[in-house]
Design an enzyme around this catalytic site. Structure first.
Site, PDB file in Angstrom:
ATOM      1  N   GLY A  68      -1.062  -9.226  -4.426  1.00 51.45           N
ATOM      2  CA  GLY A  68      -1.388  -8.719  -3.496  1.00 51.45           C
ATOM      3  C   GLY A  68      -2.138  -7.705  -3.107  1.00 51.45           C
ATOM      4  O   GLY A  68      -2.368  -7.084  -2.200  1.00 51.45           O
ATOM      5  N   LYS A  71     -13.489  -4.937   8.803  1.00 48.78           N
ATOM      6  CA  LYS A  71     -14.564  -3.844   8.067  1.00 48.78           C
ATOM      7  C   LYS A  71     -16.208  -3.663   8.948  1.00 48.78           C
ATOM      8  O   LYS A  71     -16.436  -2.934   8.891  1.00 48.78           O
ATOM      9  CB  LYS A  71     -14.081  -3.962   7.050  1.00 48.78           C
ATOM     10  CG  LYS A  71     -12.932  -4.091   6.068  1.00 48.78           C
ATOM     11  CD  LYS A  71     -12.540  -4.756   4.800  1.00 48.78           C
ATOM     12  CE  LYS A  71     -11.017  -4.544   4.537  1.00 48.78           C
ATOM     13  NZ  LYS A  71     -10.908  -5.794   3.405  1.00 48.78           N
ATOM     14  N   VAL A  76       0.682  -0.737  -0.082  1.00 53.36           N
ATOM     15  CA  VAL A  76      -0.088   0.067   0.274  1.00 53.36           C
ATOM     16  C   VAL A  76       0.751   0.737  -0.028  1.00 53.36           C
ATOM     17  O   VAL A  76       0.541   2.451  -0.537  1.00 53.36           O
ATOM     18  CB  VAL A  76      -0.757  -0.225   1.294  1.00 53.36           C
ATOM     19  CG1 VAL A  76      -1.831   1.419   1.130  1.00 53.36           C
ATOM     20  CG2 VAL A  76      -1.767  -1.293   0.837  1.00 53.36           C
TER      21      VAL A  76
END
Lengths: 406, 406
Positions: free
Chosen positions: B179, B197, B15
């Site tokens: 990824g 989440k 990221v």
């Protein structure tokens, strides 16, 4: 810091009433309607009479009102209200897509002159927060295309006609009864309304002002029974799709009906729902789906703009400020299915013809045609036009090379 | 007014590198990376060495740095960084969903204490701006449910396994190569990652803090070959769905695989794409679809938080402030398809059994079961569980009435 906003509302039709109810049930939002200016003095209204006025100055020159919410039909009067409100130091929230599309460059300039914001999320795809999300993209080279269903009324009609085999007239009447249709239905069915929205989205996506008149457009009025039969037979849907594409420093756009197959993201978007897909450099495809018409969805979008004003939100118009040199162009082609009376058909109108049939006194053609030609056919009575499944805009340089390549 | 932000970045993995590239190509955004603190001193990196440091204080006590961007794996170290950054007057942007889910109430409190914002759009469904959009809903009673695919890695694996008949192991390896997967893949396949989440979304949708441990959860590791065969035979897809429902003053949630038919909005959401549908009072269903994993989609979400800090954006946590009295509950049931070895199966675990079959030494059952029972089965080796097509959460009062009603 959150402000307690005082609102002056112009118009108490479908959207105005939706806003009133949504605001009323949203206790958390610090905003209240101080005055509603309406035109018709004889209509009875379900709210206390002292909330209403027939004098625009009760809002425009009232120093206690911070925000003018403009929800009337007439685009010329709406623009006058907007200008006066800004000049008097008031923020403006509007859902008038025609007024916005016709005057967007001037409205952008006026915001800079007077330092007050104009917000208009409710003008484009009602409940979908598409303008707010396009503003999140910084540079214009981050977005390569936008595409979607931008009119709830015609999508509702298409759904009823295709799925429930209802007649066009009955479906339109239903859409009107449900408050989805514009007061003048030709704005919907001839594709004007979504072309206004597409013009607004092009400004926020690419930083280019384009008049809605420049966008080639044909609507669901160009569909024939043959098109509907073809769709059913081939397990396709028909959608009215607005699209804009950035390529080689130019912006191309088109508003047209299209056959879509069941793997297409717009296939399952039904009734008054709208959808917009933004294709960008890093997030790739982002799709937003939500109700695109109706008093509550539009009212809630207007409310989200009012809410945004409590923390001084304004559109940044970042891509306009970047002066990117992009220009609008109609030098593109697209693959269509069209049918003509024999005397209307001219082979030389097509760059390439893939298929040609004659039946029931009509010539049916599948082929590639430049956008300006599509527009010229709009005056020919009875010509039906639908984009082919998976058809995409082909910028002109690519299009003229295509016949020799095939 | 737009600020020129100075960023200090912790971590330069997938990221972090995505952010670097996205920021580099987004000329319009006024922010620059001043320092990147990493752990591994021996790794070679494609950027000038003086941009890197191994000392966290080069960021945390550097008065020139406005924003700490936390992109490391370790949730405990990440929380320490977050606390110290806030205490030192810096805003924080993070994509560490586990750290956020485990500490959200404390993070909410710390933002109030120190007056600096923490933004984390990149932590939930990567490129989908779902937290920002949930913040737009004011009162908690405006939202009745949220539902969606909240893990890109497992959706990628499911797509490969279902559509391309690839093996589970090969699909997982591909997801890791691209990824998409967490460094510890059990976080994905056992459903921990999307439960983090879901916990974050519940706070922003309903104003309730729930620990991810409270959410009943089973992942794609509970799927059997029989489930895959059943899906293919019945033209169904399998999706790992997180959902939360508000009813009678309680919030119910579940993270589970589910059979979905081709009319279901999640059916066509493929590969690393995520989707979230919010059902609310006025806008009704709003669906957001976008890439839920990958360095660029996550990097662009992190960048959108950084961009928001240039205009002093912060989450308002409106529904928390409203003290609405909602509480979290697992007293709900749901209809599932499950298979057991004969010695594992207990009829009394079910509220209702609709169908029961024995084949290949397994007992396969379609029936309704309370959520806590699902969790108890998670320890039983070889039990497979998938929610039935169209299955919805049934709050307990409704569930116990169901058998007699049928």
């Amino acid at each position: 810091m959150k402000k307690n906003l005082q609102l002056g509302v112009f118009g108490f039709g479908c959207v105005g009433q939706g806003l009133y109810h949504v605001l009323n049930e949203t206790k958390g939002l610090k905003a209240e309607i101080r005055k509603i200016v309406v035109k018709n003095k004889s209509k009875s209204r379900p709210l206390p009479a002292d909330l209403f006025s027939f004098d625009r100055n009760d809002i425009l020159t009232n120093p206690e009102i911070d925000v003018v919410v403009e929800l009337i039909d007439d685009p010329v009067a709406a623009f006058e209200i907007l200008k006066e409100a800004l000049a008097n130091g008031k923020a403006v929230v509007t859902a008038n897509k025609r007024m916005l599309a016709d005057n967007l460059e001037e409205i952008y300039r006026l915001q800079q002159v007077y330092g007050k914001p104009v917000l208009y999320e409710g003008a484009v795809c009602a409940s979908i927060p598409i303008i707010r999300n396009l503003e999140e993209y910084y540079d214009n080279d981050l977005i390569s295309s936008i595409e979607g269903i931008m009119n709830g009324s015609t999508n509702y009609i298409l759904t009823k006609v295709m799925e429930e085999k209802k007649s066009y007239a009955e479906s339109l009447r239903q859409a009107q009864d449900l408050g989805f249709a514009e007061s003048d239905p030709t704005l919907d069915v001839r594709g004007y309304d979504p072309s206004f929205k597409l013009a607004i989205l092009i400004a926020h996506a690419f930083g280019v002002f384009v008049s809605p008149d420049q966008i080639i457009r044909f609507g669901i009025d160009r569909l024939s029974q043959t098109d509907l039969d073809f769709a059913v037979k081939n397990n396709l849907n028909i959608r009215l799709v607005g699209r804009a594409l950035k390529q080689n420093g130019k912006i191309y756009a088109l508003l047209a009906t299209q056959f879509v197959s069941n793997t297409h993201p717009l296939f399952g978007v039904r009734n008054e729902y709208n959808a917009v897909t933004v294709t960008g450099a890093f997030a790739e495809k982002q799709t937003f789906i939500g109700k695109g018409a109706g008093s509550y969805p539009t009212g809630s979008a207007v409310l989200s703009d009012i809410s945004a004003l409590t923390y001084d939100y304004r559109y940044e118009y970042k891509k306009i400020l970047q002066e990117n040199g992009l220009t609008f162009s109609n030098d593109a082609a697209v693959e269509i299915l069209a049918s003509f009376k024999p005397e209307q058909f001219r082979e030389e109108d097509f760059i390439e013809i893939k298929e040609r049939k004659s039946s029931s006194g009509l010539i049916t053609v599948r082929g590639t045609v430049v956008l300006n030609r599509l527009q010229s056919w709009s005056d020919l009575d009875g010509v039906s036009i639908v984009l082919a499944p998976e058809a995409a805009l082909i910028p002109f340089e690519a299009a003229i090379l295509q016949p020799s390549a095939s």
